[in-house]
Scaffold this motif. Structure first.
Motif, PDB file in Angstrom:
ATOM      1  N   ILE A   1       0.837  -1.195   0.000  1.00 15.03           N
ATOM      2  CA  ILE A   1       0.000   0.000   0.000  1.00 15.03           C
ATOM      3  C   ILE A   1       0.873   1.247   0.000  1.00 15.03           C
ATOM      4  CG2 ILE A   1      -0.165   0.063   2.529  1.00 15.03           C
ATOM      5  CD1 ILE A   1      -3.017   1.082   2.212  1.00 15.03           C
TER       6      ILE A   1
ATOM      7  N   ALA B   1      -1.852   6.842   0.913  1.00 17.81           N
ATOM      8  CA  ALA B   1      -3.207   6.385   1.227  1.00 17.81           C
ATOM      9  C   ALA B   1      -3.452   6.382   2.723  1.00 17.81           C
ATOM     10  CB  ALA B   1      -3.420   4.983   0.664  1.00 17.81           C
TER      11      ALA B   1
ATOM     12  N   ARG C   1      -9.126   5.952   1.423  1.00 17.33           N
ATOM     13  CA  ARG C   1      -8.769   5.611   0.051  1.00 17.33           C
ATOM     14  C   ARG C   1      -9.338   4.250  -0.329  1.00 17.33           C
ATOM     15  NH1 ARG C   1      -4.651   8.399  -2.689  1.00 17.33           N
ATOM     16  NH2 ARG C   1      -4.598  10.506  -1.849  1.00 17.33           N
ATOM     17  N   GLU C   2      -9.661   4.093  -1.618  1.00 12.84           N
ATOM     18  CA  GLU C   2     -10.076   2.801  -2.148  1.00 12.84           C
ATOM     19  C   GLU C   2      -8.836   1.997  -2.485  1.00 12.84           C
ATOM     20  OE1 GLU C   2     -13.212   1.031  -5.485  1.00 12.84           O
ATOM     21  OE2 GLU C   2     -12.746   3.176  -5.390  1.00 12.84           O
ATOM     22  N   LEU C   3      -8.831   0.711  -2.103  1.00 14.04           N
ATOM     23  CA  LEU C   3      -7.678  -0.148  -2.315  1.00 14.04           C
ATOM     24  C   LEU C   3      -7.902  -1.079  -3.496  1.00 14.04           C
ATOM     25  CD1 LEU C   3      -7.103  -1.225   1.398  1.00 14.04           C
ATOM     26  CD2 LEU C   3      -5.923   0.605   0.168  1.00 14.04           C
ATOM     27  N   SER C   4      -6.810  -1.510  -4.095  1.00 18.62           N
ATOM     28  CA  SER C   4      -6.918  -2.540  -5.115  1.00 18.62           C
ATOM     29  C   SER C   4      -7.315  -3.853  -4.452  1.00 18.62           C
ATOM     30  CB  SER C   4      -5.588  -2.712  -5.843  1.00 18.62           C
ATOM     31  OG  SER C   4      -4.632  -3.323  -4.982  1.00 18.62           O
TER      32      SER C   4
ATOM     33  N   VAL D   1      -4.258  -5.620  -2.773  1.00 12.20           N
ATOM     34  CA  VAL D   1      -3.854  -5.022  -1.501  1.00 12.20           C
ATOM     35  C   VAL D   1      -4.873  -5.346  -0.410  1.00 12.20           C
ATOM     36  CG1 VAL D   1      -3.510  -2.830  -0.294  1.00 12.20           C
ATOM     37  CG2 VAL D   1      -2.480  -3.194  -2.536  1.00 12.20           C
ATOM     38  N   ALA D   2      -6.160  -5.222  -0.738  1.00 12.98           N
ATOM     39  CA  ALA D   2      -7.204  -5.491   0.257  1.00 12.98           C
ATOM     40  C   ALA D   2      -7.144  -6.934   0.744  1.00 12.98           C
ATOM     41  CB  ALA D   2      -8.573  -5.188  -0.342  1.00 12.98           C
TER      42      ALA D   2
END
Length: 269
Positions: free
Chosen positions: A91, A95, A101-104, A107-108
């Motif tokens: 990350i 962020a 923030r929106e994560l990929s 990453v999530a």
């Protein structure tokens, strides 16, 4: 609540949240790291003169959405950064510095593993998707009966009923983790109760298709069990039809091969 002063990217991310989304809370120094996992319960709602905003200084906030705490870690899931990218989670530190923030997906999923913990041999945290529309026409050329079944509202409702029962007992319902070098079997639901792992295959059933569906489900859940045993994760298999089977022979069949036959209203042993 979403502050007015939050960055444009944070505000845009907040406006896109949907019920069922996960939020991971990062605490800053000195004891920094991810400390909590939340579930979004409602969509974003902007502040208006007719809405009462909870908490102090309501004028400082642009909008709200409701959440619930899933779990809080006693020890933060920390990470180190090289060239502004965290080594473990991947990350960007921006962020974490500038709010929401929106994560990929990648990453999530890595962050989610920090909350699932090493004691979970399978799965990822269960999140209910949208309920299928009963009026939706299935692809007339579809050939996989399992894919067809998983697209029905009856299947969806039975999954939710089992997940609610699992949560009501203080356990965590899990979906299969199908990514990575050692993917899980594609079960419908799993959970850990103490040191025991349970894995369930769920089938929508009618008086017309009951035998066909139960035969298919029995083979699937036995296959899941063997896949898990082969990698050192023995599991207790559950076959869960939408309704109690009309033919009592199914209880004897399942018992004979070590499969628990349960249905909504009869999950308790």
């Amino acid at each position: 609540m979403v502050q007015k002063g939050v960055s444009w990217a944070g505000r845009a991310a907040a406006e896109r949240v949907q019920p069922g989304d996960r939020i991971y809370v990062w605490r800053g120094r000195p004891n920094n790291g991810f400390i909590a996992e939340l579930e979004v319960l409602t969509g974003y709602q902007p502040i208006s003169p007719t809405r009462v905003v909870p908490g102090p200084d309501p004028e400082s906030f642009a909008g709200t959405f409701n959440v619930r705490l899933i779990q809080e870690l006693d020890t933060p899931a920390t990470d180190k950064f090289v060239n502004y990218i965290s080594v473990k989670f991947g990350i960007e530190n921006i962020a974490l510095i500038h709010g929401f923030r929106e994560l990929s997906i990648a990453v999530a999923e890595r962050i989610a593993l920090a909350f699932d913990g090493p004691f979970l041999p399978v799965g990822r945290t269960f999140v209910a998707g949208p309920r299928p529309n009963p009026g939706t026409l299935l692809d007339p050329f579809a050939r996989d009966p399992d894919l067809i079944d998983r697209g029905t509202a009856a299947h969806y409702d039975t999954v939710l009923a089992l997940a609610a029962w699992v949560q009501g007992n203080g356990w965590r319902p899990l979906l299969p983790n199908l990514a990575g070098p050692n993917p899980d079997p594609n079960f419908d639901l799993a959970w850990m109760a103490g040191s025991a792992l349970y894995v369930a295959e769920i089938k929508s059933t009618t008086s017309v298709n009951e035998d066909t569906q139960l035969r298919l489900g029995l083979v699937q859940v036995l296959h899941y069990r063997q896949q898990l045993v082969s990698r050192g994760d023995p599991a207790i298999p559950w076959l869960v039809p939408e309704h109690e089977p009309g033919d009592p022979i199914w209880s004897a069949v399942c018992s004979h091969v070590g499969v628990e036959l349960r249905w909504p209203g009869a999950f308790e042993p």
